[in-house]
Design a protein around this motif. Structure first.
Motif, PDB file in Angstrom:
ATOM      1  N   PRO A  62       0.877  -1.179  -0.109  1.00  9.90           N
ATOM      2  CA  PRO A  62       0.043  -0.099   0.077  1.00  9.90           C
ATOM      3  C   PRO A  62       0.859   1.494   0.050  1.00  9.90           C
ATOM      4  O   PRO A  62       0.375   2.321  -0.707  1.00  9.90           O
ATOM      5  CB  PRO A  62      -0.679  -0.017   1.384  1.00  9.90           C
ATOM      6  CG  PRO A  62      -0.347  -1.041   2.159  1.00  9.90           C
ATOM      7  CD  PRO A  62       0.457  -2.273   1.231  1.00  9.90           C
ATOM      8  N   LEU A  63       2.045   1.170   0.734  1.00 13.64           N
ATOM      9  CA  LEU A  63       2.863   2.635   0.689  1.00 13.64           C
ATOM     10  C   LEU A  63       3.436   2.685  -0.704  1.00 13.64           C
ATOM     11  O   LEU A  63       3.495   3.859  -1.324  1.00 13.64           O
ATOM     12  CB  LEU A  63       4.117   2.021   1.840  1.00 13.64           C
ATOM     13  CG  LEU A  63       5.038   3.281   1.740  1.00 13.64           C
ATOM     14  CD1 LEU A  63       4.328   4.471   2.229  1.00 13.64           C
ATOM     15  CD2 LEU A  63       6.205   3.166   2.713  1.00 13.64           C
ATOM     16  N   VAL A  67       2.685   6.244  -2.771  1.00 15.15           N
ATOM     17  CA  VAL A  67       3.764   7.159  -3.226  1.00 15.15           C
ATOM     18  C   VAL A  67       3.653   7.410  -4.756  1.00 15.15           C
ATOM     19  O   VAL A  67       3.941   8.356  -5.318  1.00 15.15           O
ATOM     20  CB  VAL A  67       5.140   6.560  -2.805  1.00 15.15           C
ATOM     21  CG1 VAL A  67       6.228   7.466  -3.378  1.00 15.15           C
ATOM     22  CG2 VAL A  67       5.296   6.592  -1.218  1.00 15.15           C
ATOM     23  N   VAL A  68       3.548   6.351  -5.435  1.00 16.98           N
ATOM     24  CA  VAL A  68       3.577   6.170  -7.059  1.00 16.98           C
ATOM     25  C   VAL A  68       2.397   7.006  -7.555  1.00 16.98           C
ATOM     26  O   VAL A  68       2.677   7.833  -8.280  1.00 16.98           O
ATOM     27  CB  VAL A  68       3.457   4.548  -7.457  1.00 16.98           C
ATOM     28  CG1 VAL A  68       3.632   4.732  -8.934  1.00 16.98           C
ATOM     29  CG2 VAL A  68       4.918   4.148  -7.261  1.00 16.98           C
ATOM     30  N   ALA A 189      -7.333  11.452  -0.422  1.00 15.73           N
ATOM     31  CA  ALA A 189      -7.461  10.450   0.404  1.00 15.73           C
ATOM     32  C   ALA A 189      -6.465   9.536   0.391  1.00 15.73           C
ATOM     33  O   ALA A 189      -6.000   8.995   1.290  1.00 15.73           O
ATOM     34  CB  ALA A 189      -8.664   9.750  -0.237  1.00 15.73           C
ATOM     35  N   ILE A 190      -5.723   9.593  -0.989  1.00 13.37           N
ATOM     36  CA  ILE A 190      -4.585   8.591  -1.012  1.00 13.37           C
ATOM     37  C   ILE A 190      -3.389   9.301  -0.438  1.00 13.37           C
ATOM     38  O   ILE A 190      -2.531   8.640   0.288  1.00 13.37           O
ATOM     39  CB  ILE A 190      -4.078   8.693  -2.692  1.00 13.37           C
ATOM     40  CG1 ILE A 190      -5.323   7.809  -3.300  1.00 13.37           C
ATOM     41  CG2 ILE A 190      -2.969   7.723  -2.777  1.00 13.37           C
ATOM     42  CD1 ILE A 190      -5.046   7.648  -4.729  1.00 13.37           C
ATOM     43  N   GLU A 191      -3.386  10.672  -0.310  1.00 13.23           N
ATOM     44  CA  GLU A 191      -2.223  11.336   0.442  1.00 13.23           C
ATOM     45  C   GLU A 191      -2.393  11.100   1.887  1.00 13.23           C
ATOM     46  O   GLU A 191      -1.229  10.639   2.649  1.00 13.23           O
ATOM     47  CB  GLU A 191      -2.319  12.805   0.187  1.00 13.23           C
ATOM     48  CG  GLU A 191      -1.972  13.173  -1.230  1.00 13.23           C
ATOM     49  CD  GLU A 191      -1.889  14.606  -1.492  1.00 13.23           C
ATOM     50  OE1 GLU A 191      -3.063  15.117  -1.332  1.00 13.23           O
ATOM     51  OE2 GLU A 191      -0.759  15.257  -1.497  1.00 13.23           O
ATOM     52  N   GLN A 192      -3.717  10.986   2.568  1.00  8.41           N
ATOM     53  CA  GLN A 192      -3.820  10.897   4.008  1.00  8.41           C
ATOM     54  C   GLN A 192      -3.755   9.465   4.086  1.00  8.41           C
ATOM     55  O   GLN A 192      -3.201   9.186   5.207  1.00  8.41           O
ATOM     56  CB  GLN A 192      -5.393  11.345   4.270  1.00  8.41           C
ATOM     57  CG  GLN A 192      -5.751  12.730   4.066  1.00  8.41           C
ATOM     58  CD  GLN A 192      -7.058  13.074   4.232  1.00  8.41           C
ATOM     59  OE1 GLN A 192      -7.728  12.232   4.370  1.00  8.41           O
ATOM     60  NE2 GLN A 192      -7.380  14.218   3.818  1.00  8.41           N
ATOM     61  N   ILE A 196      -0.949   7.961   7.053  1.00 13.11           N
ATOM     62  CA  ILE A 196      -1.080   6.824   8.096  1.00 13.11           C
ATOM     63  C   ILE A 196      -0.238   5.764   7.812  1.00 13.11           C
ATOM     64  O   ILE A 196       0.083   5.062   9.023  1.00 13.11           O
ATOM     65  CB  ILE A 196      -2.716   6.480   7.586  1.00 13.11           C
ATOM     66  CG1 ILE A 196      -3.520   7.367   7.921  1.00 13.11           C
ATOM     67  CG2 ILE A 196      -2.900   5.143   8.527  1.00 13.11           C
ATOM     68  CD1 ILE A 196      -5.119   7.160   7.908  1.00 13.11           C
ATOM     69  N   ILE A 197      -0.034   5.186   6.833  1.00 14.96           N
ATOM     70  CA  ILE A 197       1.007   4.248   6.543  1.00 14.96           C
ATOM     71  C   ILE A 197       2.239   4.440   7.037  1.00 14.96           C
ATOM     72  O   ILE A 197       2.942   3.358   7.524  1.00 14.96           O
ATOM     73  CB  ILE A 197       1.082   3.809   5.198  1.00 14.96           C
ATOM     74  CG1 ILE A 197      -0.260   3.145   4.669  1.00 14.96           C
ATOM     75  CG2 ILE A 197       2.174   2.671   4.836  1.00 14.96           C
ATOM     76  CD1 ILE A 197      -0.113   2.949   3.231  1.00 14.96           C
TER      77      ILE A 197
END
Length: 483
Positions: A62-63, A67-68, A189-192, A196-197
């Motif tokens: 998921p990280l 990032v990508v 949402a992806i940035e948040q 979290i990760i």
């Protein structure tokens, strides 16, 4: 009245409490002592290291995806992302070939297996099959097909990094195509989720000393220190060859970016020691990604080059395979010609690319190389069973450094590296973490310190990339709705 100076015991206690490097160092030494003194007990401590590695692996996919996707969407240029991928593959091929050549040259000069006069029939070939689980290296076609995901969820569930990368590229490209005005909530949402990760990684890293202690105690308790004497010449040669390759990496990094590899080593010393203790580069990937971002490498470069390098840029494994092949040949009395050694390089250039994530992959690659030559008995690979685990430290350090240097070099090549920020960070200056994952340097303006999305006209002296019309909407305050 002058302030009181803390006592030595308090300073040591504070260092152990606040420094991950000190904690991991102590755990490493303690693991060696326990493994030596109580080997039976030490072998039962392996779950400590395995459990930590499993926890880290849960967040890698998921990280990398986050990032990508964020890197592509914020960079706003899918073509630049494609150029980064092509340049990374070129760099990987050059670096891994250099590692293979260094391994062959040093093995020819030193001759670690000469004089052993081993009878291949006396070796237990079945032990190699047991180590590899009867597996095999994928063919080129299988490797390409395995890199393509069969399902969105399956790529994450099976931790297939190449499949996750392809999915991330597709999602990032879709965000660019639709524009942020059509899907305004997806990117935030992806940035948040990414933040979290990273927080979860911080929690897991507190268990790193326990993982290093368990892994090192198991290694020493299971294999003992006697193997170091038996294979001393081979072990020393592999580590010396790795040091030569790292020196070559230092020269390349200095020539391409002007950065010092030794300062970078100091910068990631905690992650390097953890990789050494757990014999796994995956255990430090999230932290290394975070540190590379802080050191000025743009997110799209970090997100693509580092994970891809885990499959395509195994420099330490390349060194080990080339030296191991010649060691086996010398040990059984086979004199390989120059033509056969060139064949070794060509075969290993292919087999080393499909090794990531396969149990006993080093033995599979060595067996494939021996079979292609036809001069070395395949069962002779069993000679390396006793020493293979000792080589893990050399492999993980060389692999990790090779991939980090690749990130810096490709980033500089593509204009995705903030040199000023990198130098300040490696010099130990306190540079704040990027406020948002998309901030970086504009393509072709790697020495600028302004973020990519500086509005036009804000600073006449700051180069600003062209932003598509649909992207400018996100830079404006939303107008209030009528009525």
């Amino acid at each position: 009245m002058p302030p009181s100076v803390p006592s030595l015991s308090r300073r040591v206690a504070r260092t152990l409490r606040t420094s991950l490097f000190a904690q991991v160092s102590c755990a490493l030494v303690l693991g060696i002592v326990v493994g030596k003194l109580w080997p039976d007990t030490a072998t039962a401590l392996q779950p400590l290291g395995d459990g930590f590695t499993r926890l880290i692996k849960t967040v890698i996919s998921p990280l990398v995806f986050c990032v990508v996707v964020v890197g592509i969407a914020k960079a706003g240029d899918l073509k630049a992302f494609g150029r980064i991928g092509v340049k990374a593959l070129i760099w990987f091929e050059i670096a891994s070939t250099a590692a293979l050549v260094i391994g062959l040259v040093t093995a020819n000069v030193v001759g670690p297996g000469k004089g052993m006069n081993v009878d291949p029939s006396s070796l237990d070939a079945a032990a190699v099959d047991q180590t590899t689980g009867g597996g095999h290296l994928p063919t080129t076609t299988e490797f390409v097909l395995n890199a393509l995901p069969q399902s969105f969820v399956g790529a994450f569930a099976e931790n297939e990094l190449l499949q996750v990368l392809i999915l991330a590229c597709l999602v990032g490209a879709a965000l660019l195509h639709l524009g942020h005005t059509k899907v305004p909530k997806i990117l935030p949402a992806i940035e948040q989720a990414q933040e979290i990760i990273f927080a979860v990684v911080g929690f897991i890293m507190r268990l790193a000393p326990l993982a290093v202690f368990g892994a090192m105690a198991h290694l020493v308790g299971n294999y003992g220190l006697g193997v170091m004497r038996t294979y001393a010449k081979l072990i020393v040669l592999c580590y010396v060859a790795a040091a030569l390759f790292v020196a070559l990496l230092a020269v390349a990094l200095k020539a391409v970016t002007g950065l010092s590899l030794w300062k970078f080593l100091r910068y990631i010393r905690e992650e390097m020691l953890l990789a050494l203790g757990t014999a796994s580069t995956e255990s430090v990937m999230p932290r290394v990604m975070q540190k590379l971002r802080r050191a000025g490498a743009r997110d799209d470069a970090v997100g693509l080059v580092l994970p891809t390098g885990y499959s395509f840029n195994l420099d330490g494994a390349s060194l080990y395979l080339s030296i191991g092949t010649l060691f086996i040949a010398q040990a059984v009395g086979v004199d390989l010609s120059i033509g056969q050694q060139i064949t070794v390089v060509l075969v290993l250039m292919l087999t080393s690319k499909g090794m990531a994530g396969i149990p006993g992959s080093a033995f599979l690659a060595l067996s494939a190389t021996a079979s292609s030559l036809g001069a070395i008995p395949a069962g002779a690979v069993a000679l390396l069973l006793g020493v293979d685990r000792i080589m893990d430290s050399m492999r993980v350090v060389t692999n990790l450094l090779g991939n980090c240097v690749a990130v810096f070099a490709v980033s500089r090549w593509e204009g995705a590296l903030d040199i000023d920020r990198a130098k300040k960070t490696l010099d130990g200056e306190d540079t704040p973490a990027p406020d948002d994952a998309g901030k970086g340097v504009a393509p072709g303006a790697e020495d600028a310190s302004e973020p990519v999305h500086t509005p036009k006209g804000a600073d006449a002296g700051t180069p600003v990339p062209d932003i598509p019309a649909q992207k400018t909407e996100e830079l404006k305050e939303p107008a209030p709705e009528a009525g």
